[in-house]
Structures are given as structure tokens and as C-alpha cells.
Motif scaffolding. Structure first.
Motif, short mmCIF file in Angstrom:
data_model
loop_
_atom_site.label_atom_id
_atom_site.label_comp_id
_atom_site.label_asym_id
_atom_site.label_seq_id
_atom_site.Cartn_x
_atom_site.Cartn_y
_atom_site.Cartn_z
N CYS A 117 0.85 -1.19 0.00
CA CYS A 117 0.00 0.00 0.00
C CYS A 117 0.89 1.24 0.00
O CYS A 117 1.99 1.22 0.54
N SER A 171 0.60 3.70 1.81
CA SER A 171 0.86 4.04 3.21
C SER A 171 2.15 3.40 3.72
O SER A 171 2.83 3.96 4.57
N HIS A 202 -0.24 -3.97 5.59
CA HIS A 202 -1.57 -4.19 6.19
C HIS A 202 -2.58 -4.72 5.17
O HIS A 202 -3.76 -4.43 5.26
N CYS A 210 -6.07 -3.21 7.98
CA CYS A 210 -5.35 -2.08 8.57
C CYS A 210 -5.45 -2.02 10.09
O CYS A 210 -4.71 -1.27 10.73
N CYS A 243 -7.07 -3.45 2.17
CA CYS A 243 -6.99 -1.98 2.34
C CYS A 243 -7.61 -1.28 1.14
O CYS A 243 -8.62 -0.61 1.26
N ARG A 300 -1.63 -3.32 -8.15
CA ARG A 300 -1.13 -3.43 -6.79
C ARG A 300 -0.01 -4.46 -6.76
O ARG A 300 -0.17 -5.56 -7.27
ZN LIG Z 1 -3.29 0.80 3.03
#
Ligand SMILES: [Zn+2]
Ligand SMILES: [Zn+2]
Length: 351
Positions: A41, A43, A63, A89, A159, A339
Motif C-alpha cells: 500500500c 501508506s 496491512h 489495517c 486496504c 497493486r
Molecule cells: Zn493501506
């Protein structure tokens, strides 16, 4: 405690590297999971590089976790050894506030415990995420993964999937509605799939002509190039709902103007700087501008079940653990369809 291996950042400017650490033993309420795959991700990158200025090192990101149950605690009834499960998450929350009781743990009024870089409620340490061999999670935060789906392609649902599913459900997107999805990345490509599956007429907005074909393949009925002022003008006032997944700074008013009367634009991408909003654009048509954060545990399970029933997964590119830094660099260039997922079998046995 047991010895675990993973990949960690030890400083903002240090590349991720093998890292040995300890996980807690399986308590009565716990599920110990051997991790098969972990999605990458945006993040993770922000946190590893301390771009939100709150990273506690060493930091083990990740996550979007899918794995198999290796051990269950004495009070665990919903899971058995060998079950395919997911962790997103959140790994804990206060469980007593109104949001937690309503099943919206992501909005826990006392702060949820993030899967990584969170304050662990099982000790004074910091949580370590899914770039690792195994994880121990309270059963209340473990999700069942439908057996008919490719487990690697399920990982990003934890996520990117729930982040787009939740607002589309909350604002009741469905048949008869014209829905815009802004940006075709990890979030946007799931937004297109879900909005289509919910029966809406789906229009993808993208800056890049090279994504038109993909947008249509993923389920959009129409793709609009947002850099084409004439094409944007033609869409003015035509949308019931818009999901904006762009994390870079961009002109939000260009999209608010596309909403019909009483339409809603929900921001799920998180630009670093505040977005200037034209209030006149809102009040002239009673438009709403809102935000939404991931999803709670009940809704995440609902999403996974929905994906199982409709055969929905993410479009992924598999990487080895030692390719993570290269994957981050490609992610920064939006060069991923759509992804990255780490094959945890490629993690070194000893750090
Ligand atoms: Zn994420
Ligand atoms: Zn709470």
C-alpha cells in the motif's frame, strides 16, 4: 514469545532490510497466522520513509495480509488451523466506544490500533505489520477469506478494496446512478470494479490516455481524460456520486462541478496539502464533499464475502520481498497494474 523474521525500515533514509523480532505467543483470544501474501500500500512507503512524521523505528510495514491459521487460542471458535484468513489495517481498538460498538472500529473514539506503527494493546511495544513470516492477531480482527478466490489477489482487498467498497455502500451507490471514479491506481481500479458490480453506470476519470483501455476492461462504461477541458465540460452536473482516489494535489472543484443537485464527492485519496474548495460550487446545487476511511471489521467481512460471490479480486503484480524498494520507486511513478503483492515465501528464513 517466538522469533519471527520480516523486513523493516530502521530509519527514514534506510532501505528496508531483513529484520528479526519477537511476536507474542498465541493468547486465548488470538489467532496465529502464517503469512502467504502481503499487498504493498502507498501508506507502507509513507510510513517507512517517515513522510507523516510519526514513524517509530524499526518499522515493519504491511496491512494487506493473507495467510493460513497456524494456531488458535483456547477461546477461539470461529477459526481453525489451516483456514485461509486476512488481516487489514486494524488489529485492535477500544471495543467500548460508540463507534466500536457500531462496528466502525476504524473510527474508534480512543484510536484504533494500526496493524503496523500502532501502539500495541498487548504490551508497551509498537505493532509490526505484514512484511513478515507470521502475525498474531485477536480473533475479533481476523477475517475469513473465501476459498474460491486467488489468495494473492485477495490481499489488496484488505486496504484498497475496503477503502473503496465502504463509501460506495455507505452512499448507497447502485442501479440508475451515474458514478465517477477519479484516478486509476490501487484504489481506483477497485472502485471501478465495485461500482460496476453494484449496478451503477461507471465513468473513470484519468489523466493518462494509456489507461483508457484498462479502464474499460476493468468495468468502466466510459473513460474521460481529465486533461481535456471539453470532455470535462460535457460532464458538468451529470453525476450522482464521485469517488476521488487521487492522493496528489489536484483541482477538486473540477470534479465537484460534475455533481448533480444533492450529489456527493467522497475523497479517499489523501493529498498532503489542503484542497481549496469553491463554496459556491457546493451551495448552488446542495452538493456534499466528504471523506471516508477504510472500513470496520463487519463491513470488511461483508466485502470479502461479496468478492467471493462475484469473483472480484485486485489486479496484481507479484514481487519478491527483496524487490520492495524497486516496487516503491515504481509505485511513485504509478507504474503498477494495479497493486504489488509480496510473495512471503521469498522472505529469508533468518534475518
Ligand atoms: Zn493501506
Ligand atoms: Zn473504540
Amino acid at each position: 514469545m517466538f522469533a519471527c523474521t520480516g523486513y523493516a525500515a530502521t530509519a527514514a533514509d534506510a532501505p528496508l532490510a531483513p529484520f528479526g523480532f519477537e511476536r507474542r505467543d498465541t493468547g486465548p483470544e488470538d489467532v496465529r497466522i502464517d503469512i502467504l501474501f502481503c499487498g504493498v500500500c502507498h501508506s507502507d512507503l509513507h510510513q517507512a520513509r517517515n513522510e507523516w512524521r510519526n514513524t517509530i523505528y524499526p518499522c515493519v510495514p504491511g496491512h494487506e495480509i493473507v495467510g493460513r491459521v497456524a494456531e488458535t487460542g483456547s477461546s477461539v471458535t470461529r477459526f481453525r488451523t489451516g483456514d485461509l484468513v486476512g488481516v487489514g489495517c486494524l488489529v485492535d481498538s477500544c471495543r467500548t466506544c460508540q463507534s466500536c460498538r457500531d462496528g466502525f472500529e476504524q473510527y474508534c473514539e480512543n484510536g484504533f490500533v494500526g496493524t503496523y506503527n500502532g501502539q500495541d494493546r498487548h504490551g508497551r511495544g509498537i505493532t509490526f505489520g505484514g512484511y513478515s513470516r507470521a502475525i498474531v492477531v485477536d480473533q475479533a480482527f481476523v477475517l475469513k477469506v473465501p476459498d474460491n478466490l486467488d489468495p494473492a489477489a485477495v490481499a489488496p482487498l484488505l486496504c484498497a478494496g475496503i477503502t473503496t467498497y465502504s463509501p460506495l455502500r455507505h452512499w448507497k451507490v447502485g442501479p440508475g446512478q451515474r458514478v465517477g471514479i477519479v484516478g486509476l491506481g490501487g484504489l481506483g481500479h477497485m472502485g471501478v470494479k465495485f461500482a460496476r458490480a453494484f449496478g451503477a453506470e461507471v465513468v473513470l476519470f484519468t489523466t493518462s490516455a494509456s489507461k483508457i483501455e484498462d479502464g474499460l476492461r476493468l468495468g468502466a462504461h466510459q473513460v474521460v481524460l481529465s486533461r481535456d477541458p471539453d470532455a470535462m465540460a460535457r460532464e458538468t452536473g451529470r453525476f450522482d456520486f464521485i469517488l476521488d482516489a487521487v492522493a496528489a494535489n489536484h483541482d477538486i472543484n473540477a470534479y465537484l462541478n460534475l455533481l448533480k443537485r444533492d450529489g456527493t464527492l467522497v475523497q479517499v485519496g489523501a493529498p498532503e496539502d489542503p484542497l481549496p474548495v469553491s463554496v459556491f460550487g457546493l451551495l448552488m446545487k446542495r452538493r456534499s464533499f466528504a471523506g471516508s476511511l477504510i472500513g470496520g471489521i463487519p463491513e470488511t467481512q461483508e466485502m470479502l464475502n461479496f468478492c467471493g460471490e462475484h469473483g472480484i479480486t485486485a489486479d496484481t503484480e507479484m514481487i519478491r520481498m527483496d524487490q520492495i524498494e524497486a516496487a516503491y520507486e515504481r509505485m511513485l511513478r504509478s507504474d503498477v497494474k494495479y497493486r504489488f503483492v509480496i510473495d512471503m515465501a521469498t522472505l529469508p528464513a533468518v534475518a
